[in-house]
Design a protein around this motif. Structure first.
Motif, short mmCIF file in Angstrom:
data_model
loop_
_atom_site.label_atom_id
_atom_site.label_comp_id
_atom_site.label_asym_id
_atom_site.label_seq_id
_atom_site.Cartn_x
_atom_site.Cartn_y
_atom_site.Cartn_z
N LEU A 1 15.16 -58.07 81.23
CA LEU A 1 13.76 -57.84 80.87
C LEU A 1 13.46 -56.34 80.75
O LEU A 1 12.61 -55.95 79.97
CB LEU A 1 12.83 -58.46 81.92
N GLY A 2 14.13 -55.55 81.55
CA GLY A 2 13.85 -54.11 81.57
C GLY A 2 12.70 -53.80 82.52
O GLY A 2 12.12 -54.69 83.14
N ASP A 3 12.37 -52.51 82.63
CA ASP A 3 11.30 -52.07 83.53
C ASP A 3 9.92 -52.38 82.98
O ASP A 3 8.95 -52.46 83.72
CB ASP A 3 11.41 -50.57 83.81
N ARG A 4 9.82 -52.51 81.65
CA ARG A 4 8.56 -52.82 80.99
C ARG A 4 8.78 -54.02 80.08
O ARG A 4 9.75 -54.06 79.34
CB ARG A 4 8.10 -51.63 80.13
N PHE A 5 7.86 -54.98 80.16
CA PHE A 5 7.95 -56.15 79.30
C PHE A 5 6.56 -56.74 79.11
O PHE A 5 5.59 -56.25 79.69
CB PHE A 5 8.95 -57.18 79.85
N THR A 6 6.47 -57.76 78.28
CA THR A 6 5.18 -58.36 77.94
C THR A 6 5.11 -59.78 78.47
O THR A 6 6.06 -60.55 78.33
CB THR A 6 4.98 -58.37 76.41
N ILE A 7 3.98 -60.11 79.10
CA ILE A 7 3.71 -61.45 79.58
C ILE A 7 2.54 -62.01 78.78
O ILE A 7 1.55 -61.32 78.55
CB ILE A 7 3.39 -61.47 81.09
N THR A 8 2.68 -63.26 78.36
CA THR A 8 1.61 -63.93 77.63
C THR A 8 1.59 -65.42 77.97
O THR A 8 2.48 -65.91 78.66
CB THR A 8 1.76 -63.72 76.10
N LYS A 9 0.57 -66.09 77.48
CA LYS A 9 0.50 -67.54 77.63
C LYS A 9 1.70 -68.17 76.94
O LYS A 9 2.09 -67.73 75.86
CB LYS A 9 -0.78 -68.08 77.01
N GLY A 10 2.25 -69.18 77.56
CA GLY A 10 3.36 -69.90 76.96
C GLY A 10 2.94 -71.32 76.63
O GLY A 10 1.76 -71.67 76.66
N ARG A 11 3.90 -72.13 76.35
CA ARG A 11 3.66 -73.54 76.06
C ARG A 11 3.98 -74.36 77.30
O ARG A 11 4.66 -73.89 78.21
CB ARG A 11 4.56 -74.00 74.90
N TYR B 1 -1.28 -66.36 71.38
CA TYR B 1 -0.30 -65.51 72.06
C TYR B 1 -0.77 -64.07 72.27
O TYR B 1 -0.45 -63.45 73.28
CB TYR B 1 1.03 -65.51 71.27
N MET B 2 -1.51 -63.51 71.33
CA MET B 2 -1.85 -62.09 71.39
C MET B 2 -3.05 -61.79 72.30
O MET B 2 -3.08 -60.75 72.95
CB MET B 2 -2.13 -61.56 69.98
N ALA B 3 -4.03 -62.68 72.35
CA ALA B 3 -5.26 -62.38 73.07
C ALA B 3 -5.03 -62.13 74.56
O ALA B 3 -5.67 -61.27 75.15
CB ALA B 3 -6.28 -63.51 72.88
N ILE C 1 0.51 -60.01 87.90
CA ILE C 1 0.10 -60.96 86.88
C ILE C 1 -1.40 -61.14 86.98
O ILE C 1 -1.91 -61.51 88.05
CB ILE C 1 0.83 -62.31 87.04
N ARG C 2 -2.08 -60.85 85.91
CA ARG C 2 -3.54 -60.88 85.87
C ARG C 2 -4.05 -62.27 86.27
O ARG C 2 -3.41 -63.28 85.99
CB ARG C 2 -3.99 -60.53 84.45
N ALA C 3 -5.22 -62.30 86.91
CA ALA C 3 -5.78 -63.53 87.44
C ALA C 3 -5.96 -64.62 86.39
O ALA C 3 -5.69 -65.79 86.65
CB ALA C 3 -7.11 -63.24 88.14
N ASP C 4 -6.41 -64.26 85.19
CA ASP C 4 -6.63 -65.29 84.17
C ASP C 4 -5.32 -65.93 83.73
O ASP C 4 -5.28 -67.13 83.44
CB ASP C 4 -7.41 -64.75 82.98
N LEU C 5 -4.24 -65.17 83.70
CA LEU C 5 -2.94 -65.74 83.36
C LEU C 5 -2.41 -66.61 84.50
O LEU C 5 -1.83 -67.68 84.26
CB LEU C 5 -1.94 -64.64 83.01
N ARG C 6 -2.63 -66.18 85.73
CA ARG C 6 -2.22 -67.00 86.88
C ARG C 6 -2.97 -68.33 86.86
O ARG C 6 -2.39 -69.39 87.08
CB ARG C 6 -2.47 -66.28 88.21
N GLU C 7 -4.25 -68.27 86.54
CA GLU C 7 -5.06 -69.48 86.48
C GLU C 7 -4.58 -70.40 85.35
O GLU C 7 -4.44 -71.61 85.54
CB GLU C 7 -6.53 -69.13 86.26
N PHE C 8 -4.32 -69.84 84.17
CA PHE C 8 -3.83 -70.63 83.04
C PHE C 8 -2.58 -71.41 83.42
O PHE C 8 -2.45 -72.60 83.11
CB PHE C 8 -3.53 -69.72 81.84
N ALA C 9 -1.64 -70.76 84.08
CA ALA C 9 -0.35 -71.39 84.42
C ALA C 9 -0.38 -72.11 85.76
O ALA C 9 0.63 -72.67 86.18
CB ALA C 9 0.76 -70.34 84.41
N GLY C 10 -1.54 -72.09 86.43
CA GLY C 10 -1.64 -72.77 87.72
C GLY C 10 -0.79 -72.14 88.80
O GLY C 10 -0.36 -72.82 89.73
N LEU C 11 -0.52 -70.84 88.67
CA LEU C 11 0.36 -70.16 89.63
C LEU C 11 -0.35 -69.98 90.96
O LEU C 11 -1.41 -69.37 91.01
CB LEU C 11 0.81 -68.81 89.08
#
Length: 135
Positions: free
Chosen positions: A25-35, A70-72, A87-97
């Motif tokens: 992944l490297g030191d910098r990478f992108t996280i987004t909503k998945g399927r 994916y971009m938003a 991991i931002r709260a809205d992404l954690r909520e989306f994935a139920g983390l």
């Protein structure tokens, strides 16, 4: 990337990325909503390829919906000194983390799943469904 790794998210929403995946992944990478209710984590070079694929979809309504999906919510993250990402709260909520997380290596990306959601998804996979995939 490959493999399945059990980790946890701390109270501040930080996830320690698996050491075996950090290298890819490297030191910098992108996280987004998945399927399927997970998050996708793309190394920088693979994110650029993914963005190009999204651009190539064109301007139809379906393409715009896909691009926005994916971009938003996409965020660029950087590992801290302990190998964690916030991991931002809205992404954690989306994935139920919640606390227990499974990180799965999926060739060009990693997937971040809530442990219970992953187990239910994986246990529900029927091997006979794989017969329909030709490769």
């Amino acid at each position: 990337m490959k493999g399945e790794y059990k980790h946890s998210i701390d109270a501040k929403g930080r996830l320690a990325m698996p050491a075996k995946l950090r290298e890819e992944l490297g030191d910098r990478f992108t996280i987004t909503k998945g399927r399927d209710g997970c998050l996708y984590a793309y190394p920088e070079r693979e994110w650029e390829v993914f963005e190009q694929k999204l651009k190539a979809l064109g301007g139809s309504e379906k393409a715009r919906r896909t691009q926005r999906y994916y971009m938003a919510k996409a965020i660029d993250v950087e590992l801290d000194a302990q190998g964690r990402v916030l991991i931002r709260a809205d992404l954690r909520e989306f994935a139920g983390l919640r606390k227990d997380v499974i990180v799965v290596g999926m060739m060009d990306r990693a997937e971040i799943w809530d442990s219970e959601r992953w187990n239910a998804y994986y246990d529900d996979c029927d091997e006979s469904e794989l017969d329909d995939v030709d490769f």
